[in-house]
Scaffold this motif. Structure first.
Motif, short mmCIF file in Angstrom:
data_model
loop_
_atom_site.label_atom_id
_atom_site.label_comp_id
_atom_site.label_asym_id
_atom_site.label_seq_id
_atom_site.Cartn_x
_atom_site.Cartn_y
_atom_site.Cartn_z
N LEU A 57 37.45 33.61 23.43
CA LEU A 57 38.72 34.77 23.24
C LEU A 57 40.04 34.15 23.21
CD1 LEU A 57 37.05 37.23 26.03
CD2 LEU A 57 37.35 37.78 23.54
N LEU A 58 40.27 33.00 23.95
CA LEU A 58 41.66 32.49 23.99
C LEU A 58 41.87 31.94 22.47
CD1 LEU A 58 43.96 31.57 25.42
CD2 LEU A 58 42.92 29.28 25.74
N ARG A 59 41.03 31.30 21.86
CA ARG A 59 41.29 30.84 20.47
C ARG A 59 41.04 31.87 19.44
NH1 ARG A 59 43.71 27.60 22.29
NH2 ARG A 59 43.20 25.47 22.86
N ALA A 60 40.50 33.12 19.68
CA ALA A 60 40.32 34.10 18.77
C ALA A 60 41.60 35.03 18.73
CB ALA A 60 39.27 34.81 18.91
N GLY A 61 42.12 35.33 19.96
CA GLY A 61 43.20 36.12 20.02
C GLY A 61 44.23 36.03 21.28
N GLY A 62 44.44 34.81 21.66
CA GLY A 62 45.53 34.73 22.71
C GLY A 62 46.23 33.34 22.68
N ASN B 134 49.39 41.47 40.15
CA ASN B 134 50.61 42.29 39.22
C ASN B 134 50.09 42.26 37.84
OD1 ASN B 134 52.77 42.62 41.31
ND2 ASN B 134 53.28 40.70 40.92
N LEU B 135 48.74 42.34 37.67
CA LEU B 135 47.97 42.35 36.27
C LEU B 135 48.15 43.86 35.78
CD1 LEU B 135 44.58 40.49 37.03
CD2 LEU B 135 46.64 39.57 35.61
N LYS B 136 48.07 43.97 34.52
CA LYS B 136 48.09 45.23 33.95
C LYS B 136 46.75 46.00 34.18
CE LYS B 136 50.57 43.82 29.71
NZ LYS B 136 50.48 43.47 28.25
N PRO B 137 46.86 47.41 34.44
CA PRO B 137 45.87 48.41 34.93
C PRO B 137 44.56 48.07 34.30
CG PRO B 137 47.92 49.54 34.69
CD PRO B 137 48.15 48.23 34.21
N GLU B 138 44.64 47.78 32.96
CA GLU B 138 43.26 47.84 32.11
C GLU B 138 42.78 46.53 32.37
OE1 GLU B 138 47.00 47.06 29.22
OE2 GLU B 138 46.18 48.42 30.71
N ILE C 179 36.27 33.98 39.80
CA ILE C 179 37.17 35.32 39.84
C ILE C 179 38.24 34.96 38.76
CG2 ILE C 179 39.54 36.25 41.05
CD1 ILE C 179 37.67 35.78 43.83
N LEU C 180 38.63 33.74 38.59
CA LEU C 180 39.67 33.45 37.53
C LEU C 180 39.07 33.80 36.18
CD1 LEU C 180 41.47 30.38 39.22
CD2 LEU C 180 42.25 32.79 39.02
N TYR C 181 37.63 33.11 36.01
CA TYR C 181 36.91 33.36 34.86
C TYR C 181 36.81 34.96 34.42
CZ TYR C 181 35.75 28.64 33.90
OH TYR C 181 35.43 27.43 33.70
N MET C 182 36.45 35.80 35.55
CA MET C 182 36.49 37.17 35.27
C MET C 182 37.84 37.74 35.02
SD MET C 182 33.08 38.04 35.32
CE MET C 182 31.55 37.72 36.05
N VAL C 183 38.64 37.57 35.50
CA VAL C 183 40.05 37.93 35.36
C VAL C 183 40.71 37.38 34.13
CG1 VAL C 183 42.34 37.92 36.09
CG2 VAL C 183 40.71 38.21 37.76
N GLY C 184 40.50 36.35 33.77
CA GLY C 184 40.93 35.69 32.45
C GLY C 184 40.25 36.36 31.16
N ILE C 185 39.12 36.32 31.14
CA ILE C 185 38.29 37.53 30.14
C ILE C 185 38.96 38.79 30.33
CG2 ILE C 185 36.06 38.33 29.46
CD1 ILE C 185 34.92 35.62 30.89
N SER C 186 39.19 39.58 31.19
CA SER C 186 39.64 40.81 30.98
C SER C 186 41.15 40.88 30.71
CB SER C 186 39.78 41.26 32.62
OG SER C 186 38.29 41.35 32.95
N ILE C 187 41.89 39.64 31.01
CA ILE C 187 43.27 39.69 30.69
C ILE C 187 43.18 39.60 29.01
CG2 ILE C 187 45.26 38.15 30.42
CD1 ILE C 187 44.76 37.72 33.28
N LEU C 188 42.40 38.71 28.48
CA LEU C 188 42.48 38.50 27.10
C LEU C 188 41.91 39.85 26.06
CD1 LEU C 188 41.33 34.82 26.88
CD2 LEU C 188 43.73 35.67 26.31
N ILE C 189 40.90 40.51 26.44
CA ILE C 189 40.10 41.54 25.93
C ILE C 189 41.14 42.74 26.05
CG2 ILE C 189 38.39 43.28 26.30
CD1 ILE C 189 36.52 41.30 26.81
N SER C 190 42.01 42.81 27.26
CA SER C 190 43.04 44.01 27.29
C SER C 190 44.02 43.45 26.25
CB SER C 190 43.39 44.18 28.67
OG SER C 190 44.03 43.04 29.23
N ALA C 191 44.35 42.25 25.89
CA ALA C 191 45.49 41.91 25.01
C ALA C 191 45.10 42.28 23.54
CB ALA C 191 45.86 40.68 25.43
#
Length: 404
Positions: A24-29, A85-89, A127-139
């Motif tokens: 996800l990072l390489r595709a769109g982050g 302080n992450l975005k709600p989504e 936790i960080l993996y799950m949150v990181g994936i959520s951050i990139l998908i919401s972006a």
């Protein structure tokens, strides 16, 4: 027009959370963006390392914290995410994945679901993996997330002091209702975290749709499965059919050895059991043999049921299955009163509220009224059409009106 953004997970070698994050990072982050967003989590100090691999579009990501990592309960993890302080989504996606994982852990451990909240479930890395994936998908903000069938390894794997069958019990619990394929690889190709991603985020499983690729990312997983241990993510655009379109299954089979008297019965059975349409096409097979191609359209969820019916009712031994996008007009049923009785008519438009394309009296209603009144069906049909036009105030010069 291609205007619907799609995120497609091509799981040709499995699905692991670290591979998903890297792809996800390489595709769109960007690394800087991910670092900045993950810093909003209120946990011990940690850092992310990025290692280039042999592929220019891939990266190896490792999440580290400087002290021994504590183990968190479900409630700990939810609180960490909710107070960040992450975005709600991004918060919502991460909590959904962790909830799926926690409940699967509870089921396989024989716990009452409510007790899962007190169990030690995950490390900081998880936790960080799950949150990181959520951050990139919401972006990335895809309109639709799709995924291929998940390849699951077989055999045994050692987890701590225990030997577990592959796929592991937690992974198998999470993939209930998801298309999978068992392959002869003694490796954990789909981890519980990867299965939680599939069970939580994906809207549709299947082969890649017709699309225009915009960007591609590859992410490596850990372990050695004897295959290129990569996950591919494609961001692309597909045609947005909106409310006037859907995706249907097309079932076809060629038959040359069945009593032709059976076909009307089989078609009637298929339509009564949920088929959207069924029709026959004369064909010539090998050696000049005449045959019939039986074609059936149905909803994707009805494929198993309808193919079973085709195999039971006809002499075929195999059915071809494909999936196609379908554009459909908006349709509504209107009841009209005629001198022969009440008759339903079908009114079609491009979209709700758009000009009328055509008005079609229902054949079965017209047939019943014609038999009851002992008049030609054409008279009943015309009467229903005239009443419908008057009721809907259709202009007689409307070129789109059905004049049959």
């Amino acid at each position: 027009m291609f205007n619907l953004k799609i995120l497609y997970f091509d799981c040709f070698a499995g699905l692991q959370e670290e591979a998903a994050l890297a792809a996800l990072l390489r595709a769109g982050g960007s690394e800087a963006f991910l670092q900045e967003e993950l810093a909003k989590i209120n946990v011990y100090n940690f850092k992310i390392k990025f290692w280039p691999t042999s592929s220019t579009t891939s990266a190896k990501i490792e999440l580290l914290n400087y002290e021994n990592q504590p183990v968190y309960t479900y409630e700990d993890m939810v609180q960490i995410i909710e107070t960040s302080n992450l975005k709600p989504e991004a918060k919502e996606l991460a909590i959904k994945m962790i909830d799926k994982l926690a409940r699967a852990e509870a089921v396989t451990a024989g716990l009452v679901t409510e007790k899962v909240f007190d169990q030690e479930l995950a490390s900081l890395n998880s936790i960080l993996y799950m949150v990181g994936i959520s951050i990139l998908i919401s972006a990335i903000a895809p309109d639709k997330i799709m995924m291929s069938a998940l390849p699951l390894g077989s055999g045994l794997i050692k987890k701590g002091n225990d030997w577990l069958p592959l796929p592991t019990p937690v992974t198998l619990e999470l993939v209930k209702g998801i298309p999978v394929k068992l392959i002869p690889m003694q490796s954990e190709m789909v981890t519980p975290g990867g299965a939680a991603i599939a069970a939580t985020l994906v809207d549709e499983f299947g082969s890649p749709p017709l699309m225009i690729p915009l960007s591609v990312g590859y992410g490596p997983g850990s372990g050695d499965a004897g295959l290129p241990n990569l996950l591919r993510v494609i961001i692309g655009e597909i045609e947005d059919l909106g409310a006037t379109g859907d995706r249907v299954a097309v079932l076809e089979t060629n038959i040359d050895d069945m009593n032709p008297e059976f076909y009307p019965f089989i078609i009637e059975r298929l339509l009564s059991q949920g088929a959207l349409d069924a029709f026959l096409t004369p064909i010539i097979m090998k050696k000049g043999r005449p045959a019939i191609k039986l074609s059936v359209l149905c909803k994707q969820d009805d494929v198993a049921h309808i193919t079973d019916l085709m195999l039971k009712e006809s002499s075929t031994l195999g059915i071809r299955i494909s999936y196609q996008n379908r554009r459909i007009a908006f349709r509504e049923i209107v009841q009209v009163n005629t001198t022969y009785g009440e008759i339903k008519v079908k009114v079609s438009r491009l979209t709700p509220g758009a000009p009328i394309l055509r008005i079609t009296p229902e054949y079965e209603d017209c047939r019943a009224m014609a038999l009851a009144a002992n008049v030609p069906i054409s008279k009943v049909y015309s009467a229903a059409l005239e009443e419908a036009e008057a009721k809907l105030m259709v202009n007689k010069t409307n070129n789109f009106k059905n004049k049959n």
